[in-house]
Design a protein around this motif. Structure first.
Motif, short mmCIF file in Angstrom:
data_model
loop_
_atom_site.label_atom_id
_atom_site.label_comp_id
_atom_site.label_asym_id
_atom_site.label_seq_id
_atom_site.Cartn_x
_atom_site.Cartn_y
_atom_site.Cartn_z
N PRO A 321 0.82 -1.22 0.00
CA PRO A 321 0.00 0.00 0.00
C PRO A 321 0.84 1.26 0.00
O PRO A 321 0.32 2.36 -0.19
CB PRO A 321 -0.84 -0.13 1.29
CG PRO A 321 -0.08 -1.09 2.14
CD PRO A 321 0.61 -2.03 1.20
N GLY A 322 2.17 1.11 0.19
CA GLY A 322 3.05 2.27 0.10
C GLY A 322 3.28 2.75 -1.31
O GLY A 322 3.82 3.85 -1.51
N ASN A 323 2.89 1.97 -2.32
CA ASN A 323 3.01 2.42 -3.71
C ASN A 323 1.80 3.27 -4.07
O ASN A 323 0.72 2.75 -4.36
CB ASN A 323 3.09 1.21 -4.66
CG ASN A 323 4.45 0.54 -4.65
OD1 ASN A 323 5.42 1.10 -4.13
ND2 ASN A 323 4.53 -0.65 -5.20
N ILE A 324 1.98 4.57 -4.03
CA ILE A 324 0.91 5.50 -4.37
C ILE A 324 1.36 6.42 -5.49
O ILE A 324 2.54 6.45 -5.85
CB ILE A 324 0.46 6.34 -3.16
CG1 ILE A 324 1.64 7.13 -2.57
CG2 ILE A 324 -0.20 5.45 -2.10
CD1 ILE A 324 1.25 8.11 -1.49
N VAL A 325 0.44 7.19 -6.03
CA VAL A 325 0.72 8.15 -7.09
C VAL A 325 0.16 9.50 -6.67
O VAL A 325 -0.67 9.58 -5.76
CB VAL A 325 0.09 7.70 -8.43
CG1 VAL A 325 0.77 6.44 -8.95
CG2 VAL A 325 -1.41 7.48 -8.29
#
Length: 486
Positions: A321-325
């Motif tokens: 969930p740390g992969n955000i944009v």
């Protein structure tokens, strides 16, 4: 010579590309002699075989996945500046993985267990991972309890068997689990297939638009195939004949051109509502009422291509969930905050520090940073370019416009629980919403699962939680267990 070069793509080779002359017989000292250590093709083959399995995931080890796309059907730019959500008709490639939580990689697909529902969007601004479940809530709400919870779901260290005492002891001492336990033991605890279940982001996230205005958001993937579930009896029968039922069904349906699809909808909450909502909106053991915050359509997810290689794609795909944009941020959800570290760290241990370079994980727009070295570094490793920051040599720099949106916090730094200790209202509401036949199956599933618990004190403690949720709920379970005076 020319003929050999033309057919070189068919030559069996070592990992270094050297052709192998004999793959049927080891090199020996004479026809009956011992094997020679100079048979490097043999040594390489055996050594690689010993290392063909990376450590399986601690949770969500058994899974199936597929490629597909997401298409926007509703313009929500007023809520988020995320580019892949910004234009009706825009398509974004994705990869989805579905999994059971507690079982090992060879366990049955039809166990009563939540299902992981993870989606990697390959956006033009980087990968965005939405890592949720097929339930809108979870058993715990603080990451510090997660290792203990998962230990109860795994095998006893002495018997190597599932331990019902441990499961119900933990749940009975963690009343926040009651809502999720009710869902797990209901019909939805065993979906008929991976195609016939909803998916949820579960946590609360934050969306921010181009003007810097933010809202809280929850994600709901609604299956277009309709909800279908298995009874415990049918699931057990399938388990005995085909423990890979879900994996097979997903693969075969896509192979046949019957592409599963989900409609993505969101609930939107104004930031200022969070302080006064009747349930803590960041507590992942609670839902937001859809009467208060109705579902808004965003787009469709369609899975239309099977993996070419299970290990390379389904097993080595990594989600966090740390992969955000830009346009999507985090919330103060305590379980989410812990997952931001734990998931990425698990992949660095399991697959390696450079797992982001694998094709299944590689972003479309390529990473551009100062990370260097590490095992299995398979790109140019930054070449001869500058390897530190700040620098005056023209290396990549931060873009302040893409900072996460700020939000106010207050209070003393301390180890404290959420203020809301109402663990019973939503679980009771859910029980009362069920038709009578579903209530009957729910009670039977719980009774059957609690029967092996040897300690009556654990049973009584758990029954007390059911009673607080709904007196009838608790009384029916007590009666099924033959326990009086609850």
């Amino acid at each position: 010579m020319t003929k050999n070069l033309d057919n070189s793509k068919n030559n069996l080779t070592t990992d270094a590309g050297a052709p192998i002359g004999d793959n049927q017989n080891s090199m020996t000292a004479g026809s009956g002699g011992p094997v020679l250590i100079q048979d490097v093709a043999l040594l390489e083959k055996l050594a690689h075989f010993n290392r063909e399995r990376v450590p399986e995931r601690v949770v969500h080890a058994k899974g199936a996945g597929a490629h597909g796309y997401f298409e926007v059907t509703n313009d929500l730019a007023r809520y988020t500046k995320a580019d892949f959500l910004g234009e009706v008709g825009k398509r974004t490639d994705l990869f989805a993985r579905f999994s059971t939580v507690a079982g090992e990689s060879g366990s049955s697909d039809t166990l009563r267990d939540p299902r992981g529902f993870a989606v990697k969007f390959y956006t033009e601004e980087g990968n965005y991972d939405l890592v949720g479940n097929n339930t809108p809530i979870f058993f715990i709400r603080d990451a510090i309890k997660f290792p203990d919870f998962i230990h109860t779901q795994k095998r006893d260290p002495q018997t190597h068997l599932k331990n019902h005492n441990a499961i119900w002891d933990f749940w009975s001492l963690s009343p926040e689990s009651l809502h999720q336990v009710t869902i797990l033991m209901s019909d939805r605890g065993i979906p008929a297939t991976l195609r016939h279940m909803h998916g949820f982001g579960s946590h609360t996230f934050k969306w921010t638009n181009a003007e810097g205005e933010s809202v809280w958001v929850k994600y709901h993937f609604k299956t277009e195939q309709g909800i279908q579930n298995l009874t415990s009896e049918v699931a057990q029968t399938i388990d005995g004949s085909n423990p890979d039922h879900h994996t097979e069904d997903l693969f075969n349906s896509i192979e046949a051109g019957d592409y599963p699809a989900w409609t993505l909808k969101v609930q939107i909450m104004p930031l200022e509502d969070a302080a006064n909502y009747r349930f803590n909106p960041f507590d992942v053991t609670k839902v937001w009422s859809q009467k208060d915050y109705p579902l808004i359509e965003v787009g469709r997810m369609v899975l239309d291509r099977n993996p070419n290689n299970y290990f390379a794609e389904v097993e080595q795909v990594t989600f966090t969930p740390g992969n955000i944009v830009p346009g999507i941020d985090f919330s103060p959800d305590k379980l989410l905050q812990g997952r931001l570290f734990a998931y990425g760290d698990a992949h660095r241990h399991r697959v390696g520090a450079n797992s982001h370079l694998l094709p299944i994980n590689r972003p479309k727009n390529e990473a551009n940073n100062y990370h260097r070295d590490g095992a299995m570094r398979s790109d140019s490793n930054g070449g001869s370019s500058v390897y530190y920051e700040p620098n005056s040599l023209g290396g990549p720099t931060e873009t302040p416009a893409n900072k996460q949106a700020s939000f106010a916090i207050s209070g003393m730094a301390d180890s404290v629980a959420y203020d809301d200790d109402d663990h019973y209202t939503q679980a009771g509401d859910l029980y009362r919403l069920l038709p009578e036949d579903e209530k009957t199956r729910l009670v039977a599933n719980i009774v059957g699962h609690m029967m092996p618990v040897a300690d009556e004190a654990i049973k009584r403690r758990q029954i007390a939680h059911f009673v607080k949720a709904d007196p009838e709920y608790g009384a029916r379970i007590a009666a099924g267990l033959g326990i009086e005076n609850v």
